[in-house]
Scaffold this motif. Structure first.
Motif, PDB file in Angstrom:
ATOM      1  N   GLY A   1       0.806  -1.222   0.000  1.00  0.00           N
ATOM      2  CA  GLY A   1       0.000   0.000   0.000  1.00  0.00           C
ATOM      3  C   GLY A   1       0.833   1.263   0.000  1.00  0.00           C
ATOM      4  O   GLY A   1       0.286   2.354   0.205  1.00  0.00           O
ATOM      5  N   LEU A   2       2.139   1.134  -0.224  1.00  0.00           N
ATOM      6  CA  LEU A   2       3.046   2.279  -0.255  1.00  0.00           C
ATOM      7  C   LEU A   2       3.488   2.555  -1.679  1.00  0.00           C
ATOM      8  O   LEU A   2       3.559   1.644  -2.507  1.00  0.00           O
ATOM      9  CB  LEU A   2       4.306   1.980   0.574  1.00  0.00           C
ATOM     10  N   PRO A   3       3.845   3.802  -1.997  1.00  0.00           N
ATOM     11  CA  PRO A   3       4.432   4.060  -3.312  1.00  0.00           C
ATOM     12  C   PRO A   3       5.840   3.492  -3.416  1.00  0.00           C
ATOM     13  O   PRO A   3       6.569   3.413  -2.419  1.00  0.00           O
ATOM     14  CB  PRO A   3       4.446   5.591  -3.409  1.00  0.00           C
ATOM     15  N   LEU A   4       6.209   3.062  -4.609  1.00  0.00           N
ATOM     16  CA  LEU A   4       7.549   2.578  -4.904  1.00  0.00           C
ATOM     17  C   LEU A   4       8.217   3.579  -5.843  1.00  0.00           C
ATOM     18  O   LEU A   4       7.654   3.939  -6.877  1.00  0.00           O
ATOM     19  CB  LEU A   4       7.495   1.195  -5.540  1.00  0.00           C
ATOM     20  N   LEU A   5       9.393   4.034  -5.469  1.00  0.00           N
ATOM     21  CA  LEU A   5      10.134   5.004  -6.276  1.00  0.00           C
ATOM     22  C   LEU A   5      11.012   4.242  -7.260  1.00  0.00           C
ATOM     23  O   LEU A   5      12.037   3.670  -6.887  1.00  0.00           O
ATOM     24  CB  LEU A   5      10.974   5.905  -5.370  1.00  0.00           C
ATOM     25  N   HIS A   6      10.620   4.219  -8.524  1.00  0.00           N
ATOM     26  CA  HIS A   6      11.306   3.425  -9.550  1.00  0.00           C
ATOM     27  C   HIS A   6      12.620   4.086  -9.935  1.00  0.00           C
ATOM     28  O   HIS A   6      12.680   5.283 -10.208  1.00  0.00           O
ATOM     29  CB  HIS A   6      10.409   3.279 -10.777  1.00  0.00           C
ATOM     30  N   ILE A   7      13.685   3.301 -10.019  1.00  0.00           N
ATOM     31  CA  ILE A   7      15.021   3.826 -10.271  1.00  0.00           C
ATOM     32  C   ILE A   7      15.169   4.468 -11.647  1.00  0.00           C
ATOM     33  O   ILE A   7      15.962   5.396 -11.829  1.00  0.00           O
ATOM     34  CB  ILE A   7      16.076   2.708 -10.077  1.00  0.00           C
ATOM     35  N   ALA A   8      14.416   3.991 -12.632  1.00  0.00           N
ATOM     36  CA  ALA A   8      14.568   4.521 -13.989  1.00  0.00           C
ATOM     37  C   ALA A   8      14.015   5.930 -14.126  1.00  0.00           C
ATOM     38  O   ALA A   8      14.478   6.701 -14.972  1.00  0.00           O
ATOM     39  CB  ALA A   8      13.881   3.591 -14.995  1.00  0.00           C
ATOM     40  N   ASP A   9      13.031   6.293 -13.302  1.00  0.00           N
ATOM     41  CA  ASP A   9      12.345   7.565 -13.502  1.00  0.00           C
ATOM     42  C   ASP A   9      13.207   8.791 -13.166  1.00  0.00           C
ATOM     43  O   ASP A   9      13.322   9.700 -14.010  1.00  0.00           O
ATOM     44  CB  ASP A   9      11.033   7.579 -12.723  1.00  0.00           C
ATOM     45  N   PRO A  10      13.840   8.878 -11.988  1.00  0.00           N
ATOM     46  CA  PRO A  10      14.690  10.042 -11.751  1.00  0.00           C
ATOM     47  C   PRO A  10      15.877  10.105 -12.699  1.00  0.00           C
ATOM     48  O   PRO A  10      16.343  11.201 -13.056  1.00  0.00           O
ATOM     49  CB  PRO A  10      15.145   9.878 -10.295  1.00  0.00           C
ATOM     50  N   THR A  11      16.364   8.937 -13.131  1.00  0.00           N
ATOM     51  CA  THR A  11      17.459   8.914 -14.094  1.00  0.00           C
ATOM     52  C   THR A  11      17.017   9.522 -15.416  1.00  0.00           C
ATOM     53  O   THR A  11      17.672  10.409 -15.970  1.00  0.00           O
ATOM     54  CB  THR A  11      17.936   7.466 -14.303  1.00  0.00           C
ATOM     55  N   ALA A  12      15.880   9.062 -15.923  1.00  0.00           N
ATOM     56  CA  ALA A  12      15.374   9.573 -17.196  1.00  0.00           C
ATOM     57  C   ALA A  12      15.019  11.052 -17.105  1.00  0.00           C
ATOM     58  O   ALA A  12      15.268  11.825 -18.051  1.00  0.00           O
ATOM     59  CB  ALA A  12      14.154   8.763 -17.629  1.00  0.00           C
ATOM     60  N   GLU A  13      14.445  11.460 -15.984  1.00  0.00           N
ATOM     61  CA  GLU A  13      14.080  12.870 -15.823  1.00  0.00           C
ATOM     62  C   GLU A  13      15.309  13.769 -15.873  1.00  0.00           C
ATOM     63  O   GLU A  13      15.281  14.858 -16.481  1.00  0.00           O
ATOM     64  CB  GLU A  13      13.324  13.053 -14.514  1.00  0.00           C
ATOM     65  N   ARG A  14      16.405  13.328 -15.264  1.00  0.00           N
ATOM     66  CA  ARG A  14      17.634  14.127 -15.294  1.00  0.00           C
ATOM     67  C   ARG A  14      18.227  14.182 -16.711  1.00  0.00           C
ATOM     68  O   ARG A  14      18.732  15.216 -17.133  1.00  0.00           O
ATOM     69  CB  ARG A  14      18.646  13.540 -14.317  1.00  0.00           C
ATOM     70  N   ILE A  15      18.139  13.066 -17.421  1.00  0.00           N
ATOM     71  CA  ILE A  15      18.636  13.035 -18.798  1.00  0.00           C
ATOM     72  C   ILE A  15      17.830  13.980 -19.681  1.00  0.00           C
ATOM     73  O   ILE A  15      18.388  14.765 -20.457  1.00  0.00           O
ATOM     74  CB  ILE A  15      18.582  11.597 -19.354  1.00  0.00           C
TER      75      ILE A  15
ATOM     76  N   TYR B   1      13.479  -2.492 -18.229  1.00  0.00           N
ATOM     77  CA  TYR B   1      14.182  -1.249 -17.898  1.00  0.00           C
ATOM     78  C   TYR B   1      14.263  -0.324 -19.107  1.00  0.00           C
ATOM     79  O   TYR B   1      13.768   0.805 -19.069  1.00  0.00           O
ATOM     80  CB  TYR B   1      15.583  -1.595 -17.392  1.00  0.00           C
ATOM     81  N   LYS B   2      14.858  -0.802 -20.172  1.00  0.00           N
ATOM     82  CA  LYS B   2      14.986   0.059 -21.354  1.00  0.00           C
ATOM     83  C   LYS B   2      13.615   0.352 -21.955  1.00  0.00           C
ATOM     84  O   LYS B   2      13.402   1.434 -22.524  1.00  0.00           O
ATOM     85  CB  LYS B   2      15.935  -0.555 -22.388  1.00  0.00           C
ATOM     86  N   GLY B   3      12.669  -0.574 -21.794  1.00  0.00           N
ATOM     87  CA  GLY B   3      11.318  -0.317 -22.274  1.00  0.00           C
ATOM     88  C   GLY B   3      10.667   0.828 -21.528  1.00  0.00           C
ATOM     89  O   GLY B   3       9.942   1.640 -22.114  1.00  0.00           O
ATOM     90  N   ARG B   4      10.890   0.908 -20.214  1.00  0.00           N
ATOM     91  CA  ARG B   4      10.336   2.007 -19.428  1.00  0.00           C
ATOM     92  C   ARG B   4      10.981   3.335 -19.841  1.00  0.00           C
ATOM     93  O   ARG B   4      10.296   4.356 -19.953  1.00  0.00           O
ATOM     94  CB  ARG B   4      10.552   1.739 -17.945  1.00  0.00           C
ATOM     95  N   LEU B   5      12.276   3.309 -20.060  1.00  0.00           N
ATOM     96  CA  LEU B   5      12.964   4.523 -20.501  1.00  0.00           C
ATOM     97  C   LEU B   5      12.397   5.027 -21.824  1.00  0.00           C
ATOM     98  O   LEU B   5      12.251   6.241 -22.034  1.00  0.00           O
ATOM     99  CB  LEU B   5      14.461   4.258 -20.644  1.00  0.00           C
ATOM    100  N   ALA B   6      12.083   4.098 -22.704  1.00  0.00           N
ATOM    101  CA  ALA B   6      11.567   4.480 -24.018  1.00  0.00           C
ATOM    102  C   ALA B   6      10.101   4.887 -23.965  1.00  0.00           C
ATOM    103  O   ALA B   6       9.720   5.961 -24.454  1.00  0.00           O
ATOM    104  CB  ALA B   6      11.754   3.319 -24.995  1.00  0.00           C
TER     105      ALA B   6
END
Length: 235
Positions: A101-115, A137-142
């Protein structure tokens, strides 16, 4: 008094990179709040030998059950959100998120946002074979962030993976392996990569900015800093 949110860290995969998460999270909180301030956090740390055996045997359902159990332990312990301290195990991030019931902070998202904030869109990805070759992983980035993701050729993928499991997760950073990674990065840049994602949380123990002719995006640091952003939001 409004308190920091409690960061729930799923670590031990490997403990070398989990120690870096703990260091970065606490140093960042101290830098932002000053004085003797540090992070409010919980960590569940795996025996990585058990997880590695499941990974290489392809027993992903069992690995998923282990991560779900860890996330539920953190939830019961009072965490406000969950951070999986490894790129590869984000293969089961959606299953973990669905089980708690908690949010999960996905590792790909802050990385992609910074890029994207840097104005870049074509990136090279290095990490474990699972991260480089599977689509989680790469699918989420894309799909979520519009990035064009390049991965190394097969022989380079094999060497990057070998170094991670035979050296980095055992705390060894060898000069020869650093040179090998420099060559892999150079070949990705030759193919048009505008930046390189260090898509395994141990790679930052080996590769430094001067090893690449293009910017490096270290997922360990970016993920840990994003966790602090969330923990301090509203203070």
């Amino acid at each position: 008094m409004v308190q920091q949110k409690v960061i729930g860290l799923i670590g031990g995969m490997s403990w070398e990179s989990s120690a870096e998460y703990y260091r970065i999270v606490n140093e960042t909180v101290r830098a932002r709040l000053g004085g003797l301030r540090s992070a409010r956090c919980l960590m569940w740390s795996f025996d990585f030998g058990e997880i590695e055996a499941l990974q290489h045997a392809g027993r992903w359902d069992e690995a998923t059950a282990e991560l779900v159990s860890a996330a539920r332990r953190l939830e019961r312990g009072g965490a406000d959100f969950v951070v999986i301290c490894t790129n590869t195990m984000h293969r089961m991030a959606d299953d973990v998120q669905a089980a708690i019931g908690l949010p999960l902070l996905h590792i790909a998202d802050p990385t992609a946002e910074r890029i994207r904030a840097a104005g870049l869109s074509r990136v090279g990805l290095i990490g474990t074979a699972f991260t480089m070759e599977q689509d989680f992983y790469k699918g989420r980035l894309a799909s979520r962030h519009g990035l064009d993701v390049l991965v190394p050729a097969a022989a380079d993928r094999a060497e990057v993976h070998r170094v991670i499991y035979e050296e980095l997760v055992q705390g060894r950073a060898l000069p020869a392996s650093r040179k090998a990674y420099q060559a892999v990065i150079a070949r990705l840049v030759e193919r048009g990569a505008e930046a390189i994602i260090l898509g395994c949380t141990e790679i930052m123990l080996l590769v430094r900015p001067e090893d690449s002719p293009v910017p490096l995006f270290d997922t360990t640091a970016l993920h840990a800093e994003a966790a602090v952003d969330r923990a301090l939001a509203g203070l």
